[in-house]
Design a protein around this motif. Structure first.
Motif, PDB file in Angstrom:
ATOM      1  N   LEU A   1      30.020  36.016  62.428  1.00  0.00           N
ATOM      2  CA  LEU A   1      29.861  37.000  61.351  1.00  0.00           C
ATOM      3  C   LEU A   1      28.655  37.896  61.616  1.00  0.00           C
ATOM      4  O   LEU A   1      28.712  39.106  61.391  1.00  0.00           O
ATOM      5  CB  LEU A   1      29.725  36.302  59.999  1.00  0.00           C
TER       6      LEU A   1
ATOM      7  N   ASP B   1      29.060  31.431  61.457  1.00  0.00           N
ATOM      8  CA  ASP B   1      28.018  32.321  60.932  1.00  0.00           C
ATOM      9  C   ASP B   1      27.515  33.262  62.026  1.00  0.00           C
ATOM     10  O   ASP B   1      27.247  34.431  61.772  1.00  0.00           O
ATOM     11  CB  ASP B   1      26.852  31.510  60.365  1.00  0.00           C
TER      12      ASP B   1
ATOM     13  N   GLU C   1      37.416  39.758  64.065  1.00  0.00           N
ATOM     14  CA  GLU C   1      37.727  40.550  62.869  1.00  0.00           C
ATOM     15  C   GLU C   1      38.879  39.926  62.084  1.00  0.00           C
ATOM     16  O   GLU C   1      38.827  39.876  60.851  1.00  0.00           O
ATOM     17  CB  GLU C   1      38.086  41.982  63.277  1.00  0.00           C
TER      18      GLU C   1
ATOM     19  N   VAL D   1      37.949  28.856  62.858  1.00  0.00           N
ATOM     20  CA  VAL D   1      37.342  29.726  61.846  1.00  0.00           C
ATOM     21  C   VAL D   1      36.197  30.473  62.520  1.00  0.00           C
ATOM     22  O   VAL D   1      35.654  30.040  63.531  1.00  0.00           O
ATOM     23  CB  VAL D   1      36.803  28.945  60.617  1.00  0.00           C
TER      24      VAL D   1
ATOM     25  N   LEU E   1      39.818  36.752  62.042  1.00  0.00           N
ATOM     26  CA  LEU E   1      39.327  35.533  61.394  1.00  0.00           C
ATOM     27  C   LEU E   1      38.468  35.868  60.178  1.00  0.00           C
ATOM     28  O   LEU E   1      38.598  35.240  59.125  1.00  0.00           O
ATOM     29  CB  LEU E   1      38.534  34.678  62.386  1.00  0.00           C
ATOM     30  N   ALA E   2      37.589  36.858  60.323  1.00  0.00           N
ATOM     31  CA  ALA E   2      36.699  37.226  59.224  1.00  0.00           C
ATOM     32  C   ALA E   2      37.481  37.831  58.059  1.00  0.00           C
ATOM     33  O   ALA E   2      37.252  37.481  56.896  1.00  0.00           O
ATOM     34  CB  ALA E   2      35.637  38.205  59.712  1.00  0.00           C
ATOM     35  N   ASP E   3      38.403  38.734  58.364  1.00  0.00           N
ATOM     36  CA  ASP E   3      39.164  39.409  57.313  1.00  0.00           C
ATOM     37  C   ASP E   3      40.060  38.451  56.541  1.00  0.00           C
ATOM     38  O   ASP E   3      40.251  38.603  55.340  1.00  0.00           O
ATOM     39  CB  ASP E   3      40.015  40.546  57.893  1.00  0.00           C
ATOM     40  N   SER E   4      40.616  37.467  57.236  1.00  0.00           N
ATOM     41  CA  SER E   4      41.538  36.537  56.578  1.00  0.00           C
ATOM     42  C   SER E   4      40.796  35.467  55.790  1.00  0.00           C
ATOM     43  O   SER E   4      41.317  34.959  54.806  1.00  0.00           O
ATOM     44  CB  SER E   4      42.439  35.859  57.608  1.00  0.00           C
ATOM     45  N   ASP E   5      39.584  35.123  56.253  1.00  0.00           N
ATOM     46  CA  ASP E   5      38.811  34.032  55.645  1.00  0.00           C
ATOM     47  C   ASP E   5      39.632  32.744  55.614  1.00  0.00           C
ATOM     48  O   ASP E   5      39.533  31.954  54.686  1.00  0.00           O
ATOM     49  CB  ASP E   5      38.324  34.422  54.253  1.00  0.00           C
ATOM     50  N   LEU E   6      40.472  32.577  56.647  1.00  0.00           N
ATOM     51  CA  LEU E   6      41.330  31.401  56.757  1.00  0.00           C
ATOM     52  C   LEU E   6      41.079  30.679  58.072  1.00  0.00           C
ATOM     53  O   LEU E   6      40.501  31.237  59.002  1.00  0.00           O
ATOM     54  CB  LEU E   6      42.804  31.811  56.706  1.00  0.00           C
ATOM     55  N   THR E   7      41.554  29.469  58.160  1.00  0.00           N
ATOM     56  CA  THR E   7      41.590  28.718  59.401  1.00  0.00           C
ATOM     57  C   THR E   7      42.890  29.104  60.095  1.00  0.00           C
ATOM     58  O   THR E   7      43.969  28.948  59.522  1.00  0.00           O
ATOM     59  CB  THR E   7      41.570  27.203  59.115  1.00  0.00           C
TER      60      THR E   7
END
Length: 79
Positions: A63, A60, A10, A57, A12-18
């Motif tokens: 996600l 897919d 969550e 990251v 990683l997904a929420d931040s959309d960052l490495t």
């Protein structure tokens, strides 16, 4: 899958960052050592990708898991 795994994915997904294990630990209340161990398991399950030494990251597949398109039971069958 553990509660920590869900929190890692969550974050990683929420931040959309490495992110590094250190940054993930600071944002999830788990230790860096524990996060590093869980990232290894998540990587083995193809839920995260390591883009460089110590940097991750969400994949897919990760996600898809978060969106409910892939269940924890299905992940265990793949192992």
């Amino acid at each position: 899958m553990t509660q920590a795994d869900d929190r890692i994915l969550e974050t990683l997904a929420d931040s959309d960052l490495t992110l590094s294990p250190r940054v993930l630990a600071a944002n999830t209340d788990y230790s860096r050592h524990y996060i590093s161990a869980r990232l290894g398991e998540l990587r083995d399950a193809d839920l995260v990708d390591r883009v460089d030494e110590g940097l991750y990251v969400i994949s897919d597949r990760g996600l898809a898991y978060l969106e409910g398109e892939l269940s924890a039971d299905e992940l265990e069958k793949d192992e």
